[in-house]
Design a protein around this motif. Structure first.
Motif, PDB file in Angstrom:
ATOM      1  N   PHE A 197     -12.167  -1.063   6.593  1.00 10.91           N
ATOM      2  CA  PHE A 197     -11.239  -2.007   5.966  1.00 10.91           C
ATOM      3  C   PHE A 197     -11.827  -3.412   5.895  1.00 10.91           C
ATOM      4  O   PHE A 197     -12.639  -3.814   6.730  1.00 10.91           O
ATOM      5  N   ARG A 221     -13.150  -1.497  -4.631  1.00  4.93           N
ATOM      6  CA  ARG A 221     -12.747  -0.129  -4.286  1.00  4.93           C
ATOM      7  C   ARG A 221     -13.093   0.836  -5.411  1.00  4.93           C
ATOM      8  O   ARG A 221     -13.561   1.957  -5.170  1.00  4.93           O
ATOM      9  N   ASP A 232     -13.050   5.232   0.925  1.00  5.01           N
ATOM     10  CA  ASP A 232     -11.635   5.049   1.277  1.00  5.01           C
ATOM     11  C   ASP A 232     -11.399   3.663   1.868  1.00  5.01           C
ATOM     12  O   ASP A 232     -10.624   3.478   2.801  1.00  5.01           O
ATOM     13  N   ARG A 234     -10.012   0.087   2.638  1.00  4.44           N
ATOM     14  CA  ARG A 234      -8.656  -0.493   2.591  1.00  4.44           C
ATOM     15  C   ARG A 234      -8.735  -2.010   2.796  1.00  4.44           C
ATOM     16  O   ARG A 234      -9.768  -2.542   3.224  1.00  4.44           O
ATOM     17  N   ALA A 260      -3.463   1.262  -0.604  1.00  5.16           N
ATOM     18  CA  ALA A 260      -4.699   0.835   0.066  1.00  5.16           C
ATOM     19  C   ALA A 260      -4.614  -0.567   0.641  1.00  5.16           C
ATOM     20  O   ALA A 260      -5.585  -1.044   1.230  1.00  5.16           O
ATOM     21  N   ARG A 262      -2.472  -3.080   3.266  1.00  5.31           N
ATOM     22  CA  ARG A 262      -1.475  -3.085   4.338  1.00  5.31           C
ATOM     23  C   ARG A 262      -1.196  -4.512   4.797  1.00  5.31           C
ATOM     24  O   ARG A 262      -2.127  -5.291   5.033  1.00  5.31           O
TER      25      ARG A 262
END
Length: 379
Positions: A197, A221, A232, A234, A260, A262
């Motif tokens: 991330f 991304r 993947d 994030r 994706a 948060r």
């Protein structure tokens, strides 16, 4: 002769300014046994100020500095404490403020990014801001960039403006739990983090440029969709909740990255440090910063940083970060991609970042503030 210095500590638990107040108070307490200090705060803040030496004491005051009556009531309250000098560590100086006083200017974003306030409210804000600076015995700017803005705002260079840098919270500079420790793994598991991330930490006000960060993340991304490590990827945002900022929500939806991105709100210190340490990169594309503490915190934790090439940020991060144009989504994306994919660059940024963060010291800041207190009080 000892001074009695009163500090407005009502924001000691806030994000950002709270770090400044706590760190400055503890640094002063470590080097100054002579002067007497009174820390004015709410009843709930006393625990935060516990454990200080005998020359520090608390005074309880319950009114907020955002209330109009505080312009009158707080100065009268201060007179009852009989200070030789008052330090206002946030640029909210009451209109009837007693003198002499020192005010710290962390940034002038509230004057540059109006965020929908009426013309009358902005005129009153500017009037109060200018009056507070002009009547101050000393104005402390936290960077050269902020010092220049203050001089420009006042209309001419002023000999009573001093530049005194902030510094990272000292706890970021001391070793935490070792990487991969049970405590860290529990933290990541609690937040269900099992993917690489990018991290942003701070508030989400307009000048922080979060919509462009989201758009740049979406570009990266998409570009790394087939990458063995970052397919993947994030984006984790720590700070304000998204509900108050519709522009950020719209950027997330428009970029089609709802799954994706948060938003974790505010988190405890050890949790924040864990996220800093595990982030693939810390991205901070702010359009305006008085100092820019989060990039230094990330550097202290050994995380490569991507940040803006404007305002105070180049001054603070030096050559230890990848600088990007905050107005250009694709340039932000370029910086992120470089930091993720160039292992040599990552290693160099980690090394330089730790060195850069260590250049800033709260002890040095406290010693400079002591000199300013003496000047302002006429000693």
């Amino acid at each position: 002769m000892a001074l009695h210095i009163v500090m407005d500590a009502r924001h000691i638990r806030d994000f950002g300014i709270g770090t400044y107040i706590r760190s400055l108070v503890h640094a002063l307490s470590a080097i100054d046994e002579t002067n007497q200090y009174t820390l004015v705060s709410g009843a709930g803040d006393v625990r935060t100020l516990a454990g200080l030496p005998e020359n520090f004491r608390n005074a309880i005051y319950t009114r907020s500095d955002s209330e109009y009556l505080d312009n009158i009531v707080f100065p009268f309250y201060l007179r009852g404490l009989s200070p030789d000098l008052v330090h206002i560590p946030l640029n909210r100086v009451p209109l009837l403020m007693m003198r002499p006083y020192v005010v710290t200017i962390h940034d002038m974003a509230n004057l540059f990014f109006e965020e929908g306030r009426s013309d009358f409210r902005m005129q009153m804000r500017r009037f109060r801001f200018r009056r507070g600076l002009q009547r101050a015995s000393r104005v402390v700017a936290v960077s050269e960039a902020t010092k220049r803005e203050v001089e420009s705002f006042l209309g001419a260079p002023s000999e009573h403006i001093r530049r005194v840098y902030n510094a990272p919270d000292p706890d970021f500079l001391t070793p935490g739990a070792p990487a991969g420790s049970e405590a860290q793994l529990r933290t990541l598991e609690r937040y269900q983090i099992d993917y690489p991330f990018l991290l942003y930490a701070g508030n989400i006000r307009r000048h922080k440029n979060i919509p462009r960060l989201v758009e740049a993340f979406a570009v990266v991304r998409d570009q790394l969709a087939a990458h063995p490590v970052y397919k993947d990827l994030r984006l984790v945002i720590i700070g304000d909740t998204i509900s108050q900022f519709p522009a950020v929500r719209q950027a997330v939806i428009k970029s089609r990255v709802e799954h994706a991105v948060r938003f974790l709100g505010f988190v405890p210190f050890e949790t924040l440090r864990c996220f800093y340490e595990y982030a693939a990169a810390f991205v901070f594309p702010s359009r305006h910063e008085g100092f820019g503490l989060p990039p230094l915190e990330a550097m202290a934790c050994g995380t490569p940083v991507v940040t803006s090439n404007v305002s105070s940020l180049p001054e603070v991060v030096g050559d230890a970060a990848v600088l990007v144009n905050p107005e250009n989504v694709f340039d932000i994306a370029r910086g992120i991609r470089e930091v993720l994919l160039d292992e040599g660059l990552r290693a160099e940024l980690v090394r330089r970042g730790r060195e850069q963060a260590a250049r800033f010291s709260w002890e040095r800041t406290a010693r400079q503030m002591l000199e300013i207190y003496q000047e302002a009080a006429g000693r």
